[in-house]
Design an enzyme around this catalytic site. Structure first.
Site, mmCIF file in Angstrom:
data_model
loop_
_atom_site.group_PDB
_atom_site.id
_atom_site.type_symbol
_atom_site.label_atom_id
_atom_site.label_comp_id
_atom_site.label_asym_id
_atom_site.label_seq_id
_atom_site.Cartn_x
_atom_site.Cartn_y
_atom_site.Cartn_z
ATOM 1 N N ARG A 32 0.827 -1.223 0.000
ATOM 2 C CA ARG A 32 0.000 0.000 0.000
ATOM 3 C C ARG A 32 0.855 1.265 0.000
ATOM 4 O O ARG A 32 0.511 2.273 0.618
ATOM 5 C CB ARG A 32 -0.951 0.032 1.200
ATOM 6 C CG ARG A 32 -2.032 -1.036 1.174
ATOM 7 C CD ARG A 32 -3.217 -0.695 2.066
ATOM 8 N NE ARG A 32 -4.117 -1.830 2.182
ATOM 9 C CZ ARG A 32 -4.067 -2.722 3.156
ATOM 10 N NH1 ARG A 32 -3.154 -2.600 4.097
ATOM 11 N NH2 ARG A 32 -4.923 -3.727 3.181
ATOM 12 N N LYS A 54 2.273 11.304 -11.111
ATOM 13 C CA LYS A 54 1.323 10.501 -11.903
ATOM 14 C C LYS A 54 2.002 9.204 -12.307
ATOM 15 O O LYS A 54 3.088 9.217 -12.898
ATOM 16 C CB LYS A 54 0.899 11.254 -13.158
ATOM 17 C CG LYS A 54 -0.183 12.276 -12.924
ATOM 18 C CD LYS A 54 -0.731 12.739 -14.277
ATOM 19 C CE LYS A 54 -1.807 13.783 -14.096
ATOM 20 N NZ LYS A 54 -2.324 14.239 -15.403
ATOM 21 N N GLU A 93 8.553 19.509 -24.509
ATOM 22 C CA GLU A 93 7.962 19.738 -23.173
ATOM 23 C C GLU A 93 8.678 20.889 -22.456
ATOM 24 O O GLU A 93 8.066 21.610 -21.681
ATOM 25 C CB GLU A 93 8.016 18.467 -22.326
ATOM 26 C CG GLU A 93 7.243 17.283 -22.903
ATOM 27 C CD GLU A 93 5.735 17.306 -22.589
ATOM 28 O OE1 GLU A 93 5.277 18.233 -21.892
ATOM 29 O OE2 GLU A 93 5.035 16.394 -23.080
ATOM 30 N N LYS A 97 7.013 22.730 -13.443
ATOM 31 C CA LYS A 97 6.044 21.658 -13.203
ATOM 32 C C LYS A 97 5.793 21.492 -11.714
ATOM 33 O O LYS A 97 4.656 21.297 -11.287
ATOM 34 C CB LYS A 97 6.511 20.348 -13.832
ATOM 35 C CG LYS A 97 5.493 19.228 -13.614
ATOM 36 C CD LYS A 97 5.506 18.135 -14.643
ATOM 37 C CE LYS A 97 4.375 17.156 -14.371
ATOM 38 N NZ LYS A 97 4.393 15.995 -15.267
ATOM 39 N N GLU A 130 -4.854 17.328 -9.960
ATOM 40 C CA GLU A 130 -5.437 17.810 -11.212
ATOM 41 C C GLU A 130 -6.917 18.093 -11.122
ATOM 42 O O GLU A 130 -7.726 17.536 -11.844
ATOM 43 C CB GLU A 130 -5.166 16.814 -12.361
ATOM 44 C CG GLU A 130 -5.434 17.442 -13.710
ATOM 45 C CD GLU A 130 -4.845 16.649 -14.862
ATOM 46 O OE1 GLU A 130 -4.316 15.561 -14.632
ATOM 47 O OE2 GLU A 130 -4.906 17.154 -15.985
ATOM 48 N N ARG A 186 -3.660 22.362 -12.850
ATOM 49 C CA ARG A 186 -2.717 21.370 -13.374
ATOM 50 C C ARG A 186 -3.022 21.027 -14.820
ATOM 51 O O ARG A 186 -2.145 20.591 -15.574
ATOM 52 C CB ARG A 186 -2.731 20.107 -12.491
ATOM 53 C CG ARG A 186 -1.652 19.108 -12.883
ATOM 54 C CD ARG A 186 -1.384 18.053 -11.815
ATOM 55 N NE ARG A 186 -0.443 17.056 -12.331
ATOM 56 C CZ ARG A 186 0.188 16.167 -11.608
ATOM 57 N NH1 ARG A 186 -0.004 16.116 -10.306
ATOM 58 N NH2 ARG A 186 1.033 15.309 -12.153
ATOM 59 N N ASN A 201 -1.376 20.318 -19.906
ATOM 60 C CA ASN A 201 -1.824 19.619 -21.109
ATOM 61 C C ASN A 201 -1.794 20.497 -22.356
ATOM 62 O O ASN A 201 -2.296 20.086 -23.411
ATOM 63 C CB ASN A 201 -3.237 19.070 -20.903
ATOM 64 C CG ASN A 201 -3.236 17.915 -19.932
ATOM 65 O OD1 ASN A 201 -2.283 17.139 -19.890
ATOM 66 N ND2 ASN A 201 -4.291 17.804 -19.145
ATOM 67 N N HIS A 241 -1.453 18.986 -25.692
ATOM 68 C CA HIS A 241 -1.625 17.544 -25.525
ATOM 69 C C HIS A 241 -2.954 17.028 -26.059
ATOM 70 O O HIS A 241 -3.066 15.850 -26.381
ATOM 71 C CB HIS A 241 -1.470 17.166 -24.050
ATOM 72 C CG HIS A 241 -0.031 17.122 -23.613
ATOM 73 N ND1 HIS A 241 0.801 18.212 -23.660
ATOM 74 C CD2 HIS A 241 0.739 16.092 -23.129
ATOM 75 C CE1 HIS A 241 2.010 17.873 -23.225
ATOM 76 N NE2 HIS A 241 1.999 16.598 -22.892
ATOM 77 N N HIS A 243 -2.392 14.111 -28.353
ATOM 78 C CA HIS A 243 -2.865 12.748 -28.075
ATOM 79 C C HIS A 243 -3.712 12.214 -29.224
ATOM 80 O O HIS A 243 -3.636 11.028 -29.556
ATOM 81 C CB HIS A 243 -3.681 12.727 -26.779
ATOM 82 C CG HIS A 243 -2.850 12.773 -25.539
ATOM 83 N ND1 HIS A 243 -3.356 13.169 -24.317
ATOM 84 C CD2 HIS A 243 -1.552 12.455 -25.322
ATOM 85 C CE1 HIS A 243 -2.396 13.105 -23.405
ATOM 86 N NE2 HIS A 243 -1.282 12.676 -23.989
ATOM 87 N N HIS A 295 5.628 10.993 -28.710
ATOM 88 C CA HIS A 295 4.800 11.880 -27.890
ATOM 89 C C HIS A 295 5.200 13.351 -28.013
ATOM 90 O O HIS A 295 4.349 14.221 -28.260
ATOM 91 C CB HIS A 295 4.870 11.420 -26.422
ATOM 92 C CG HIS A 295 4.145 12.318 -25.470
ATOM 93 N ND1 HIS A 295 2.764 12.371 -25.425
ATOM 94 C CD2 HIS A 295 4.581 13.215 -24.553
ATOM 95 C CE1 HIS A 295 2.395 13.260 -24.504
ATOM 96 N NE2 HIS A 295 3.479 13.773 -23.957
#
Lengths: 375, 375
Positions: free
Chosen positions: B128, B150, B192, B233, B243, B247, B251, B254, B258, B273
């Protein structure tokens, strides 16, 4: 259909922006649609249950959701501890994503501890955390596993070794469902109820000694006992969400209990979790007396009460024999860290006076187990 | 072996009791043992890497740990996006548990974004939540995926749909390793870097326009660019860890990016990417101009800079053709929620003036894509 609100109790679990309510009382499955609809922004739900619970409650639960315009899908998994596996975690995640459960929607666990732990884990990782509602259908799940946010599955290396902390958004503990539990299942859950008294609520333990028959019979006393238990766990969790300290008190009886469960290979015909906890709590009191921390009378009092309700209280009541003390000690050492021959253990100075001891000599535990094991 | 401390930068990610340092500079892999040993209570580590990175850095990294008396095991997984699967998650968890990594020990991700995302997820669920150290070996991972917590794997329903937020305890960004990246990989990470300027740091973007050659060459300018990106960041993540709001600015580029990655079936021979993000950022500026939010000159300026460094800036540069606008729109709608024909999008009022727009008409996006797609 639904019970009068007067019979219902609400326990608030206070965790800042992760706080939530536990509703306790009769008729909560038929009322689930209304309770959920009034709290949830979304209108989509994935219900996860098992083959034991589904025939009893799934239709009622789905109808209750439908009546409030909530779109729901359901997944029925095999019943039993083996369901807490990666294999079933993957299928729950897949169901949740296929149903396009999004931020304001929710995943529901309708079942006992196994379904709650597995579903809570899936909810905790689907989209990096989805809303989660617990509808616990066993006494054990109502007073223990559905409170506190521990979720997980088992690994070949041990139980509950993979999981997350993921708090539910709502718990609906319908006390009517407890009438369909076998006496043995109810008693096993009751061991955890008694535990809250033994940890730090001597008055509650005394109340249980007087009122346990009414708790077993149902009605107000049962709701009272469940609410007190949930509140007790909620208080501990609120103080120590991630088990860095005092939350360990909830393990009273569990160190011995887990070792006995492992020694009986988690064979529920021989020993279920609550029975292991019952024997473990008696052993913890007896061991505390042996260490001159508590009076032997407290151990006798605990044993007498648990025996009276029909729970096992000694290792010789476990059918099929047990391994020697050293093997049990190994099982304990796998569960708890041993540092320099010393163990962390939940011990007690008497009924309602438990504490975390982090310097228990392993050799004392082995000697004690040798004394207590059936000859 | 190790670089002088003066060449090293430290960025603190401020998240209360989950705060951590990102060390940026040369020689951090040879110095890893010392940096880790001085911060970690435990003395056991499981290192997860891939078949691409292992031959380059695994021996050095293990030797650095051993020199400080840290006991380490390693697991080498296949390289590539397909490794972000339940299958490999299970094998990482199994390695971590088999190595008996406990509370004070740690799991290390030695690799790019795929290894970081997968390993961080495994660390987040083993017991955990276990301690986690990132050693990112690509520019993209150093400035993006290793900051912010993330983690996750892909599902048949989409990318990164299963995972947790799990912050690392330490990030070691060794800038020497970037010398082994192909120019295409370095450029993809640079997209980025440029993004942070375009979000809300116009001065940084202007600095990049002047100094990008030095950033590509290595040395102080590169370290400066990486540290500024990590700080940017870190600031966003500290303000909005999960988010819920700002946040989303990360993106920028993105949403279009994407969709282009999905349309090219994540075929890295056609589009990686960072290239998708590069084209996406140009499209976001052009779309903002079309919506009369920004001057077309800003779009031209962004396009000119990204073209100058060698990044693709228009859809007709993607080899193999693209599906029609409606299909791209479907891919966008799968990524972002569409409510009543309106989308949430990151738009801009000019270089360094991005904002979250939650009412972008789907029809405008389709019309814009039709204009921009190669005829």
């Amino acid at each position: 259909m639904t019970a009068p609100a007067t019979a219902r109790r609400t326990v608030r679990v206070d965790l800042g922006d992760r706080s939530y309510d536990i509703l306790i009382g009769p008729g909560l499955i038929p009322a689930a649609g209304r309770e959920i609809a009034s709290r949830l922004k979304g209108r989509k739900i994935a219900v996860i249950t098992d083959a034991h619970v589904a025939p009893l409650y799934l239709d009622d639960f789905m109808a209750a959701l439908k009546a409030e315009g909530i779109e729901a899908v359901s997944l029925v998994l095999p019943a039993g501890e083996k369901t807490k596996s990666f294999e079933h975690l993957i299928s729950v995640c897949d169901s949740v994503l296929a149903a396009r459960i999004e931020r304001n929607d929710a995943v529901v666990a309708l079942g006992g501890g196994v379904i709650g732990d597995l579903t809570g884990f899936a909810a905790g990782i689907a989209r990096r955390g989805s809303r989660f509602i617990q509808v616990p259908t066993s006494l054990l799940a109502q007073v223990d596993s559905s409170v506190g946010g521990k979720t997980g599955i088992n690994s070949s290396h041990g139980k509950n070794l993979i999981g997350v902390f993921h708090q539910p958004d709502l718990v609906l503990a319908d006390t009517d469902v407890l009438d369909t539990l076998s006496p043995r299942e109810f008693r096993a859950g009751y061991a955890e109820v008694a535990k809250y008294g033994l940890i730090d609520k001597p008055d509650f333990f005394a109340w249980l000694e007087k009122n346990w028959r009414a708790v077993f019979a149902g009605g107000e006393a049962r709701i009272e006992a469940i609410a007190t238990s949930c509140q007790a766990k909620a208080d501990v969790v609120a103080a120590d969400e991630r088990e860095n300290g005092q939350r360990a008190l909830l393990n009273l009886g569990h160190t011995f209990g887990h070792a006995l469960e492992a020694a009986t290979h988690y064979d529920s015909a021989r020993l279920v979790h609550g029975e292991g906890v019952s024997i473990g709590m008696v052993l913890a009191h007896q061991f505390s007396a042996r260490m001159n921390l508590a009076s032997p009378d407290d151990g006798k009092r605990v044993e007498a009460h648990l025996r009276e309700v029909g729970l096992p209280t000694a290792m010789d009541q476990i059918p099929g024999g047990l391994p020697p003390a050293e093997v049990l000690m190994d099982a304990i050492a796998q569960d708890k860290k041993v540092k320099g021959g010393k163990l962390t253990f939940i011990l007690t100075r008497g009924v309602g006076q438990s504490f975390v001891a982090d310097d228990v000599p392993q050799s004392e535990v082995v000697a004690f187990l040798k004394e207590k094991l059936p000859k």
